[in-house]
Scaffold this motif. Structure first.
Motif, PDB file in Angstrom:
ATOM      1  N   TYR A  56      -7.455 -21.609  -6.199  1.00 32.56           N
ATOM      2  CA  TYR A  56      -6.222 -22.147  -6.772  1.00 32.56           C
ATOM      3  C   TYR A  56      -6.415 -23.559  -7.309  1.00 32.56           C
ATOM      4  O   TYR A  56      -5.978 -23.892  -8.409  1.00 32.56           O
ATOM      5  CB  TYR A  56      -5.107 -22.143  -5.724  1.00 32.56           C
ATOM      6  CG  TYR A  56      -3.860 -22.866  -6.180  1.00 32.56           C
ATOM      7  CD1 TYR A  56      -2.921 -22.228  -6.981  1.00 32.56           C
ATOM      8  CD2 TYR A  56      -3.628 -24.207  -5.825  1.00 32.56           C
ATOM      9  CE1 TYR A  56      -1.787 -22.895  -7.418  1.00 32.56           C
ATOM     10  CE2 TYR A  56      -2.492 -24.877  -6.258  1.00 32.56           C
ATOM     11  CZ  TYR A  56      -1.578 -24.217  -7.052  1.00 32.56           C
ATOM     12  OH  TYR A  56      -0.468 -24.885  -7.480  1.00 32.56           O
ATOM     13  N   HIS A  57      -7.091 -24.405  -6.534  1.00 30.65           N
ATOM     14  CA  HIS A  57      -7.260 -25.808  -6.918  1.00 30.65           C
ATOM     15  C   HIS A  57      -8.233 -25.988  -8.079  1.00 30.65           C
ATOM     16  O   HIS A  57      -8.350 -27.070  -8.638  1.00 30.65           O
ATOM     17  CB  HIS A  57      -7.682 -26.633  -5.704  1.00 30.65           C
ATOM     18  CG  HIS A  57      -6.621 -26.675  -4.645  1.00 30.65           C
ATOM     19  ND1 HIS A  57      -5.456 -27.382  -4.778  1.00 30.65           N
ATOM     20  CD2 HIS A  57      -6.532 -26.048  -3.438  1.00 30.65           C
ATOM     21  CE1 HIS A  57      -4.694 -27.213  -3.717  1.00 30.65           C
ATOM     22  NE2 HIS A  57      -5.320 -26.416  -2.883  1.00 30.65           N
ATOM     23  N   GLU A  58      -8.922 -24.901  -8.435  1.00 26.39           N
ATOM     24  CA  GLU A  58      -9.787 -24.930  -9.604  1.00 26.39           C
ATOM     25  C   GLU A  58      -9.128 -24.245 -10.795  1.00 26.39           C
ATOM     26  O   GLU A  58      -9.732 -24.115 -11.863  1.00 26.39           O
ATOM     27  CB  GLU A  58     -11.125 -24.228  -9.282  1.00 26.39           C
ATOM     28  CG  GLU A  58     -11.886 -24.862  -8.131  1.00 26.39           C
ATOM     29  CD  GLU A  58     -13.125 -24.057  -7.756  1.00 26.39           C
ATOM     30  OE1 GLU A  58     -13.598 -23.258  -8.603  1.00 26.39           O
ATOM     31  OE2 GLU A  58     -13.618 -24.206  -6.630  1.00 26.39           O
ATOM     32  N   LYS A 103      -0.822 -21.240 -11.976  1.00 24.47           N
ATOM     33  CA  LYS A 103      -2.037 -21.969 -11.638  1.00 24.47           C
ATOM     34  C   LYS A 103      -1.996 -23.416 -12.129  1.00 24.47           C
ATOM     35  O   LYS A 103      -1.587 -23.694 -13.256  1.00 24.47           O
ATOM     36  CB  LYS A 103      -3.254 -21.269 -12.250  1.00 24.47           C
ATOM     37  CG  LYS A 103      -3.534 -19.892 -11.681  1.00 24.47           C
ATOM     38  CD  LYS A 103      -3.938 -19.968 -10.225  1.00 24.47           C
ATOM     39  CE  LYS A 103      -4.295 -18.615  -9.662  1.00 24.47           C
ATOM     40  NZ  LYS A 103      -4.601 -18.679  -8.219  1.00 24.47           N
ATOM     41  N   GLU A 104      -2.467 -24.296 -11.265  1.00 26.30           N
ATOM     42  CA  GLU A 104      -2.521 -25.722 -11.593  1.00 26.30           C
ATOM     43  C   GLU A 104      -3.722 -26.008 -12.481  1.00 26.30           C
ATOM     44  O   GLU A 104      -4.836 -25.545 -12.212  1.00 26.30           O
ATOM     45  CB  GLU A 104      -2.622 -26.544 -10.309  1.00 26.30           C
ATOM     46  CG  GLU A 104      -2.722 -28.031 -10.527  1.00 26.30           C
ATOM     47  CD  GLU A 104      -2.919 -28.802  -9.234  1.00 26.30           C
ATOM     48  OE1 GLU A 104      -3.346 -29.964  -9.310  1.00 26.30           O
ATOM     49  OE2 GLU A 104      -2.650 -28.250  -8.153  1.00 26.30           O
TER      50      GLU A 104
END
Length: 197
Positions: A56-58, A103-104
């Motif tokens: 998620y953080h990617e 998504k971030e």
């Protein structure tokens, strides 16, 4: 660009499914191109696993439906959510759709900075939320904190960059369990002739 319908109900004989049919009839009559995400029929898994959370953080995923759905969102100019309200809120399936698909990262659904969340889905110019519930609408608005409007519509969808989330674009059919057939049909006729832009 087209209209994206996000449909969240498992039962094909439900009133929500009748609403979906009327929305499709409406859009066809208006000659609007549309696509449908049917979360239950497509067996979307709303649950995060460890790998999905790590990615998620990617801005990545290992679920091909997440990639497909995000692309559909990015290529839509309007969105219509069709969902029941269970226990005064959106179902876990739809919450999982928001959790996993959004998504971030730049060019995805949103970016996060020290100033807050910036929505990237500004291509969505018109947002509609069609809901049903056993409870009447006044109960949701005045006794449950109006969470659908105040949280889901005015904050979550706003943070994603979706436009035109006016309160008139939340169409709700309450008291569904004991509603007479004539009342249901009147609502379906209203949906069939509603102006989705």
């Amino acid at each position: 660009m087209s209209t994206l319908i996000v449909y969240c109900h498992p039962y094909e004989k439900s009133f929500n499914h009748a609403i979906l049919s009327m929305v499709k009839t409406n859009l066809n009559k208006q000659k609007q191109h549309f696509q449908i995400i049917d979360l239950y029929a497509e067996h979307f898994n709303p649950v995060y696993d460890k790998e999905e959370l790590r990615l998620y953080h990617e801005g990545k995923t290992h679920d091909p439906l997440v990639t497909k759905y995000l692309t559909m969102l990015q290529n839509s100019s309007s969105i219509i959510f069709i969902t029941p309200l269970w226990w005064n809120s959106i179902p876990g399936m739809l919450k999982g759709f928001i959790d996993k698909v959004m998504k971030e990262g730049a060019g995805l659904s949103h970016t996060v900075s020290s100033l807050g969340i910036h929505g990237e889905l500004t291509n969505i110019k018109h947002t509609y939320v069609l809901t049903t519930s056993t409870s009447p609408k006044f109960y949701l608005q005045f006794f449950c904190g109006n969470a659908i409007k105040r949280v889901f519509i005015n904050h979550t969808l706003k943070q994603l960059g979706m436009k035109r989330r006016h309160w008139r674009h939340w169409l709700h059919f309450g008291g569904i369990t004991f509603a007479k057939l004539s009342k249901r049909q009147k609502y379906l006729n209203y949906i069939a002739n509603y102006r989705f832009k």
